[in-house]
Design an enzyme around this catalytic site. Structure first.
Site, PDB file in Angstrom:
ATOM      1  N   HIS A  45      -6.636 -24.071  -9.182  1.00 33.14           N
ATOM      2  CA  HIS A  45      -7.342 -23.096  -9.911  1.00 33.14           C
ATOM      3  C   HIS A  45      -8.126 -22.200  -9.018  1.00 33.14           C
ATOM      4  O   HIS A  45      -9.036 -21.133  -9.387  1.00 33.14           O
ATOM      5  CB  HIS A  45      -8.223 -23.494 -11.184  1.00 33.14           C
ATOM      6  N   ASP A  62     -10.611 -33.542 -19.247  1.00 36.82           N
ATOM      7  CA  ASP A  62     -11.821 -33.034 -18.719  1.00 36.82           C
ATOM      8  C   ASP A  62     -13.047 -33.369 -19.913  1.00 36.82           C
ATOM      9  O   ASP A  62     -14.096 -33.670 -19.395  1.00 36.82           O
ATOM     10  CB  ASP A  62     -12.005 -31.213 -18.546  1.00 36.82           C
ATOM     11  N   HIS A  70      -2.297 -25.051 -16.398  1.00 39.04           N
ATOM     12  CA  HIS A  70      -1.610 -26.200 -15.421  1.00 39.04           C
ATOM     13  C   HIS A  70      -0.249 -26.035 -15.266  1.00 39.04           C
ATOM     14  O   HIS A  70       0.495 -27.084 -15.134  1.00 39.04           O
ATOM     15  CB  HIS A  70      -2.181 -27.328 -16.263  1.00 39.04           C
ATOM     16  N   ASP A  96      12.372  -0.447   8.549  1.00 37.87           N
ATOM     17  CA  ASP A  96      11.977  -1.106   6.996  1.00 37.87           C
ATOM     18  C   ASP A  96      12.924  -0.538   5.850  1.00 37.87           C
ATOM     19  O   ASP A  96      12.669  -0.691   4.747  1.00 37.87           O
ATOM     20  CB  ASP A  96      10.612  -0.485   6.629  1.00 37.87           C
ATOM     21  N   ASP A 135      13.992   2.779   5.257  1.00 39.04           N
ATOM     22  CA  ASP A 135      13.386   3.914   4.310  1.00 39.04           C
ATOM     23  C   ASP A 135      13.854   5.251   4.754  1.00 39.04           C
ATOM     24  O   ASP A 135      13.550   6.112   4.351  1.00 39.04           O
ATOM     25  CB  ASP A 135      12.108   3.621   3.854  1.00 39.04           C
ATOM     26  N   THR A 153       6.859   7.843   9.832  1.00 37.83           N
ATOM     27  CA  THR A 153       6.783   8.228  11.215  1.00 37.83           C
ATOM     28  C   THR A 153       7.634   9.570  11.377  1.00 37.83           C
ATOM     29  O   THR A 153       6.970  10.368  12.062  1.00 37.83           O
ATOM     30  CB  THR A 153       7.354   7.244  12.124  1.00 37.83           C
ATOM     31  N   THR A 183      14.659   5.544  20.340  1.00 38.77           N
ATOM     32  CA  THR A 183      14.117   6.462  18.710  1.00 38.77           C
ATOM     33  C   THR A 183      14.850   7.837  18.789  1.00 38.77           C
ATOM     34  O   THR A 183      16.098   8.040  19.868  1.00 38.77           O
ATOM     35  CB  THR A 183      12.717   6.781  19.274  1.00 38.77           C
ATOM     36  N   PRO A 204      18.615   4.748  13.551  1.00 37.99           N
ATOM     37  CA  PRO A 204      18.845   5.550  12.594  1.00 37.99           C
ATOM     38  C   PRO A 204      18.069   6.666  12.661  1.00 37.99           C
ATOM     39  O   PRO A 204      18.791   7.957  12.195  1.00 37.99           O
ATOM     40  CB  PRO A 204      18.356   4.823  11.352  1.00 37.99           C
ATOM     41  N   GLY A 205      16.907   7.038  13.272  1.00 36.07           N
ATOM     42  CA  GLY A 205      16.233   8.439  13.372  1.00 36.07           C
ATOM     43  C   GLY A 205      17.429   9.091  14.376  1.00 36.07           C
ATOM     44  O   GLY A 205      17.437  10.199  14.267  1.00 36.07           O
TER      45      GLY A 205
END
Ligand code: ADP
Ligand code: MG
Length: 551
Positions: free
Chosen positions: A60, A113, A225, A395, A397, A436, A481, A534-535
């Site tokens: 916990h 307990d 638990h 990444d 995107d 970027t 790049t 890809p750029g």
């Protein structure tokens, strides 16, 4: 199930060492899984304030060892994973920190307990120590499930931490055992908690979680638990799930219009801080929607279930007295509040206005406008392809990133002179694109606009823009790049469009060799080899669209 542990049998002592190394003032009792305040354990018995002893199974964290500090608890007795500590362990802890003014045991309502702490309390009393016990059962999910008040069902959950906080604050200010116990009981009697989970919990050494859920299912009303909850429901937006939790707690605890409450939103352990923050916002709204006055709002991992993904909502009705105890400082690094929290209010401040533009407009340039339209349309079409390509080296995107800019242009295009159009593209790149690519395209268009303003040619403007990209991004041709496509294309700009396209294509193609050393692709190293950047692909795409439009 993968875990960052050593031998499952060593998890508890090792985690306690980790806590003791980071939580100021904590010591471990030698050979035991018990964390104590070193100052209390080392003080002469006559100088010890009322001790607060708590604990339970491990799993916990940060409960309970993380709360061993001035202003919270004095000792945490830790059993095995999800297993109550033994009678003798509890007794060791009591003896280690209790003086003549006595100790309060704060126990979560689980049979193991209750029995182990209860038996230890009795033995401690027989040794002449003044010991009281408060049992916390803040679980509202089992309300009425097992035969009314006092049934064994109401489990101790995250609300226990509020009991620790209040009892600890009273003890810190020198209250006697009766006062500390009565404050703790007040909280224990009115606090309520309910939770929702997306996954079960996996105990160390086990292959599977305690229960499995389909992708679209959640479990409601869980214990801590790893056991399943009281019902299985369909996944819903966080706002709806959290509203259900708030409503159920408020109803069960008889909270109604105008009541002053504090809310504690806890993670089950595996929840991302991002999801937790969204749920915390949802809790604040739901509390207010129930007509309650939200005095404090805290969130964090307070009473977890190892790696379970889920959140709990705890509500407690407060008055000035309880609020002061909850606000009181504590040395615990795990208590999510601070004396500075205050009433939660969402403040927003206006963004300062940009200084008015000094750029001149001119005769609208329909050819350039059409070329920009075409380039943006091409990028919107290519969005998914570019995202997919970026998944290999970055990444994933890039297509979405550039599409944000293309959409911003498409939704609000401009008829103006070529430099003005380029400046608009630059500001779109700055504001809407991000990543970027955003700042790199922003400087590309800005430098090109400046060159045109200076009366230079289009090829010169293109080269000035690319020089800007190289300056800002620091990438050279060969780094894999978009510069690999841009630089040769700009070089060929005096030789006509076909030469520009040919150079850009060859440059983009060259990024397949070797690995990128700049940008995200540099992080994935050799995994990027064989894939075109890809750029650079995107540069070829929009250059093609511009050429076709100008023809
Ligand atoms: P991120 O997601 O990494 O912020 P984007 O997805 O917006 O970046 O853009 C990735 C592309 O940016 C890469 O494919 C590469 O062409 C280009 N890039 C990355 N770093 C640089 C750099 N230093 N200079 C020029 N271009 C770069
Ligand atoms: Mg990216």
């Amino acid at each position: 199930m993968k875990k960052l542990i050593n031998d499952p049998a060593d998890v508890v002592p090792e985690l306690l060492e980790g806590v003791a190394l980071t939580q100021p003032g904590v010591a471990l009792l030698a050979g035991r899984t018990i964390a104590v305040r070193a100052d209390a354990a080392q003080a002469a018995p006559g100088e010890r304030p009322v001790a607060i002893v708590s604990g339970g199974g491990a799993g916990h964290e940060p409960a309970h060892a993380g709360y061993v500090a001035e202003g919270m608890i004095t000792a945490a007795v830790v059993g095995g994973v999800f297993a109550s500590p033994s009678v003798d362990a509890v007794l060791d802890a009591i003896r280690a920190v209790t003086g003549p003014v006595g100790a309060l045991l704060v126990v979560k309502n689980y049979t193991g307990d209750r029995l182990n702490f209860g038996m230890a309390a009795e033995l401690a009393r027989s040794e002449g120590l003044d010991v009281e016990m408060v049992v916390v059962g803040d679980d509202v999910a089992l309300a009425g499930a097992e035969g009314g008040a006092g049934h064994a069902g109401r489990r101790g959950l995250a609300g226990t931490v509020l009991v620790h906080k209040v009892a600890g604050a009273f003890a810190a200010r020198g209250a006697d055992l009766a006062q500390v116990a009565s404050a703790a009981r007040r909280v224990a009697e009115s606090v309520g908690t309910m939770s929702v989970a997306l996954t079960g919990a996996t105990v160390p050494g086990s292959d599977d979680a305690g229960f499995d859920l389909a992708d679209d299912e959640v479990e409601l009303g869980l214990g801590i638990h790893g056991e399943p909850g009281v019902s299985r429901e369909k996944l819903a937006p966080a706002d709806d799930l959290v509203a259900t939790l708030v409503e159920r707690v408020a109803t069960d605890r008889g909270l109604s219009g105008g009541d002053r409450v504090v809310a504690l939103v806890g993670t089950a352990g595996g929840t991302s801080p991002m999801d937790l923050a969204v749920c915390t916002r949802a809790a604040a709204r739901a509390v207010e929607a129930n007509g309650l006055r939200l005095e404090r709002l805290w969130s964090g991992p307070v009473m977890t279930s190892i790696d379970m993904v889920g959140v709990s909502v705890t509500l407690l009705r407060v008055d000035d007295d309880l609020l002061a105890a909850l606000d009181a400082p504590t040395g615990s690094l795990s208590w999510p509040g601070s004396p500075a929290c205050g009433v939660p209010t969402l403040r927003t401040i206006d963004v300062p206005a940009a200084p008015g533009s000094t750029a001149e407009s001119g005769e609208p340039d329909a050819r350039v406008r059409a070329a920009v339209d075409a380039a943006c349309a091409a990028l919107l079409d290519a969005r998914d392809d570019l995202d997919r390509a970026d998944r290999h080296v970055g990444d994933g995107d890039l297509g979405s990133t550039l599409a944000r800019g293309a959409r911003a242009w498409r939704d609000d295009p401009l008829d103006d002179s070529a430099p003005a159009l380029l400046r608009r593209l630059s500001s779109i790149a700055r504001r809407d694109v991000g990543g970027t690519s955003g700042p790199l395209y922003a400087i590309l268009f800005l430098r090109a606009a400046e060159a045109l303003d200076d009366g230079r040619s289009w090829p010169d403007a293109f080269r000035a823009g690319v020089a800007g990209v190289r300056e800002l991004g620091g990438a050279e041709p060969g780094d894999g790049t978009m510069v690999d496509a841009l630089a040769p294309a700009a070089q060929a700009a005096d030789e006509g469009w076909d030469a520009v396209l040919e150079a850009a294509r060859r440059g983009a193609e060259s990024t397949r060799e070797g690995t990128s050393s700049k940008g995200r692709a540099s992080y994935v190293g050799d995994r990027a080899a064989g894939y075109e950047d890809p750029g650079a692909t995107a540069v070829v795409l929009w250059l093609e669209a511009v050429r076709d439009s100008l023809r």
